[in-house]
Write a protein that holds these residues in place. Structure first.
Motif, mmCIF file in Angstrom:
data_model
loop_
_atom_site.group_PDB
_atom_site.id
_atom_site.type_symbol
_atom_site.label_atom_id
_atom_site.label_comp_id
_atom_site.label_asym_id
_atom_site.label_seq_id
_atom_site.Cartn_x
_atom_site.Cartn_y
_atom_site.Cartn_z
ATOM 1 N N ILE B 19 0.829 -1.209 0.000
ATOM 2 C CA ILE B 19 0.000 0.000 0.000
ATOM 3 C C ILE B 19 0.861 1.255 0.000
ATOM 4 N N ASP B 20 1.894 1.241 0.828
ATOM 5 C CA ASP B 20 2.701 2.439 1.001
ATOM 6 C C ASP B 20 3.482 2.806 -0.265
ATOM 7 N N ALA B 21 3.599 1.853 -1.193
ATOM 8 C CA ALA B 21 4.377 2.112 -2.402
ATOM 9 C C ALA B 21 3.496 2.381 -3.615
ATOM 10 N N LEU B 22 2.190 2.426 -3.422
ATOM 11 C CA LEU B 22 1.306 2.704 -4.549
ATOM 12 C C LEU B 22 1.592 4.096 -5.097
ATOM 13 N N THR B 23 1.664 4.207 -6.414
ATOM 14 C CA THR B 23 1.772 5.531 -7.012
ATOM 15 C C THR B 23 0.405 6.215 -6.931
ATOM 16 N N ALA B 24 0.421 7.510 -7.167
ATOM 17 C CA ALA B 24 -0.854 8.249 -7.136
ATOM 18 C C ALA B 24 -1.831 7.670 -8.156
ATOM 19 N N ASP B 25 -1.330 7.294 -9.313
ATOM 20 C CA ASP B 25 -2.210 6.739 -10.349
ATOM 21 C C ASP B 25 -2.752 5.368 -9.933
ATOM 22 N N GLN B 26 -1.886 4.550 -9.326
ATOM 23 C CA GLN B 26 -2.341 3.221 -8.884
ATOM 24 C C GLN B 26 -3.402 3.340 -7.796
ATOM 25 N N LEU B 27 -3.176 4.266 -6.873
ATOM 26 C CA LEU B 27 -4.139 4.460 -5.788
ATOM 27 C C LEU B 27 -5.465 4.996 -6.337
ATOM 28 N N ALA B 28 -5.342 5.893 -7.299
ATOM 29 C CA ALA B 28 -6.568 6.428 -7.899
ATOM 30 C C ALA B 28 -7.340 5.327 -8.614
ATOM 31 N N ALA B 29 -6.613 4.460 -9.311
ATOM 32 C CA ALA B 29 -7.277 3.349 -10.015
ATOM 33 C C ALA B 29 -7.957 2.415 -9.028
ATOM 34 N N LEU B 30 -7.282 2.164 -7.913
ATOM 35 C CA LEU B 30 -7.871 1.278 -6.899
ATOM 36 C C LEU B 30 -9.154 1.884 -6.337
ATOM 37 N N ARG B 31 -9.088 3.159 -6.012
ATOM 38 C CA ARG B 31 -10.286 3.826 -5.472
ATOM 39 C C ARG B 31 -11.413 3.838 -6.504
ATOM 40 N N GLN B 32 -11.038 4.081 -7.737
ATOM 41 C CA GLN B 32 -12.046 4.120 -8.802
ATOM 42 C C GLN B 32 -12.698 2.749 -8.960
ATOM 43 N N ALA B 33 -11.885 1.717 -8.867
ATOM 44 C CA ALA B 33 -12.419 0.359 -9.035
ATOM 45 C C ALA B 33 -13.350 -0.007 -7.877
#
Lengths: 151, 269
Positions: B19-33
C-alpha cells in the motif's frame, strides 16, 4: 468473564530437557461464536482476563481465533455432525472444531528447570463489540490439550 | 478510412504492490475500481463478492483448516478480476503490517475522505444481507457501512510471529502459524473485521489477505516443493472453479509480489 481452562498438575520431570521444540496443541477448538484471544499461562492457575500478560505472571503466549460470529441460519444450520456417513463425499462441516498449536519451547524448559511440574491455564478473552457472554459461557470449548516435544 | 483494430492485452504479470508504495495513479485506479463495484448490484458488484466470504448464506470461506490459504488465494484472484473488469490496471495492494512505527491502519485506508469526497477505502457498504439472517446473529441493527476499532479488542501481532510462520518447515505448520497472525489482525482491526459474516465488506480485508497471500508466496519461495498434503490437491475451492493445485503458482494466476518491477528498455529503442 469467559470460562477458563485449568489443567491438573502435569509432571514434566521425565521429559528430557534437550528438546528442540515444544508445542502445546489445542484440540477441538470451537470457532462458531465470537472471535477471541486465548491467553496461555504456566503455573498460574488463578489467572483471569485481568492477569497481566507478562512473564513474571506466568504468561507465555496467546493465540487468536477469528470467529464465525454465530449462526445466521435456521435452528440446526451450524450443528456439526458427530460423524459422517459412508460415501458422504461432501467436505467436512465448515465449523468442524479446529486444532491450533503454539510453540512454547523456552517456557517449557523453564518449567523443567524450576522443578518440572506444570499447571496450564488458558484464559479466553472474547474480542467482540457485541454484548459479552455470560461468565459460564465458553467460546473455546476446548476438548483436550497435548504438550509435544521434538528432539 | 482506415479501420482500427482492438489491441489485445499483453500477457504481463501484474504486480501487487504494498500500500505504502502505490503511485498516485495506482491508488486512484484502486479507489475508482472500488467505487465502481460498490455501485453494481449484480454478480459483478462488491456485495456479491464480499457476501461469498460471509453473509448472505452460504458462508463459503474456509478457516481453521488447511484450505484456508488456497481458498483465500482463489478468492483474491476472482475479486481482483472483478476490479480489473471495471478499471484496467487496478490491482490489489498488500498491507505491510510493520511499515509504520506503531500498528496502524494504512493511511490510504484510514482517511474518511479524499479531495472532499468519501474515500471508498475507508469503509464499505454492507448490502444484500437478508434481515432475518442478520437478526439471528443477535448483533443489533445491521450497520449500513463497515467500521473499525483498531487496537481495542487485542494487540497487534509481532514481527516474530511472522518470522515464526516463515520459518515453519511444512505447509501444515506454516498454515497454523500464519492463520494465527491472520486471526490476530482481524481482531486488532476490530469492528466488522472481527466478525466473519461481514469482515470482507471492509476494504482493508482485501489488503490484509493480500499480505497473508504474500507471506504464503514468500514461504513457498523458501520451501520449494513443500506443497499442501497430496490428499487435498484435487479439492475444489467452492464456489470457485479452482482446485488447491490451481492456486499453487501465483504466476499462473497472473500476478507477483515483486519488491520492484522496472521495465528495461532495449538500447537504441
Amino acid at each position: 468473564m469467559s470460562s477458563v481452562f485449568t489443567s491438573a498438575p502435569i509432571p514434566l520431570a521425565a521429559v528430557a530437557r534437550g528438546f528442540q521444540r515444544a508445542d502445546l496443541i489445542f484440540h477441538g477448538l470451537d470457532h462458531s461464536g465470537p472471535s477471541y484471544e486465548a491467553r496461555i499461562y504456566f503455573n498460574r492457575p488463578d489467572a483471569t482476563e485481568n492477569t497481566p500478560k507478562t512473564p513474571d505472571q506466568g504468561y507465555v503466549d496467546s493465540f487468536f481465533i477469528f470467529g464465525h460470529g454465530g449462526c445466521a441460519g435456521e435452528p440446526g444450520h451450524c450443528d456439526v455432525p458427530e460423524f459422517r456417513r459412508p460415501y458422504d463425499l461432501r467436505p467436512p462441516h465448515q465449523l468442524t472444531h479446529a486444532i491450533r498449536w503454539v510453540t512454547v519451547t523456552e517456557a517449557a524448559r523453564k518449567v523443567i528447570d524450576g522443578g518440572g511440574e506444570l499447571t496450564l491455564t488458558v484464559v479466553p478473552v472474547v474480542a467482540s463489540l457485541r454484548p459479552r457472554p455470560d461468565a459460564d459461557e465458553d467460546p473455546m470449548k476446548l476438548e483436550r490439550v497435548t504438550l509435544v516435544t521434538y528432539d | 478510412m482506415a479501420s482500427t483494430s482492438p489491441v489485445p492485452p499483453q500477457a504481463v504479470l501484474r504486480n501487487r504492490t504494498k500500500i505504502d508504495a502505490l503511485t498516485a495513479d495506482q491508488l486512484a485506479a484502486l479507489r475508482q475500481a472500488f467505487t465502481a463495484v460498490y455501485g453494481i448490484n449484480d454478480d459483478r458488484g462488491f456485495a456479491f463478492w464480499a457476501g461469498i466470504h460471509g453473509l448472505p448464506l452460504p458462508i463459503s470461506c474456509q478457516h481453521h483448516n488447511l484450505l484456508f490459504l488456497p481458498w483465500h488465494r482463489a478468492y483474491l484472484y476472482f475479486f481482483e478480476q472483478a476490479l480489473m473488469d471495471q478499471v484496467t490496471g487496478a490491482t490489489l495492494p498488500w498491507w505491510d503490517y510493520f511499515a509504520a512505527a506503531q500498528p496502524a491502519i494504512p493511511d490510504p485506508y484510514a482517511r474518511p475522505s479524499v479531495n472532499g469526497a468519501p474515500n471508498p477505502l475507508y469503509r464499505g457498504p454492507i448490502q444484500g444481507i437478508p434481515p432475518e439472517q442478520w437478526a439471528r446473529l443477535g448483533a443489533g441493527p445491521m450497520p449500513p457501512f463497515t467500521n473499525r476499532t483498531p487496537g481495542q479488542l487485542g494487540p497487534f501481532p509481532s514481527q516474530d510471529d511472522v518470522t515464526q510462520a516463515l520459518d515453519a518447515p511444512t505447509f501444515t505448520d506454516f498454515s497454523n502459524f500464519v492463520e494465527g497472525v491472520h486471526d490476530n489482525v482481524h481482531v486488532w482491526v476490530g469492528g466488522t473485521m472481527s466478525e466473519i459474516p461481514v469482515a470482507a465488506y471492509d476494504p482493508i480485508f482485501w489488503a490484509h489477505h493480500c499480505m497473508i497471500d504474500r507471506l504464503w508466496y514468500l514461504w513457498q519461495l523458501g520451501h520449494p516443493g513443500a506443497d499442501p498434503p497430496a490428499s487435498m490437491l484435487g479439492t475444489a475451492l467452492a464456489p470457485f472453479r479452482m482446485t488447491v493445485t490451481d492456486t499453487l503458482s501465483i504466476n499462473a494466476l497472473g500476478y507477483e509480489y515483486a519488491a520492484a518491477a522496472i521495465a528495461v528498455p532495449r538500447a537504441g529503442g
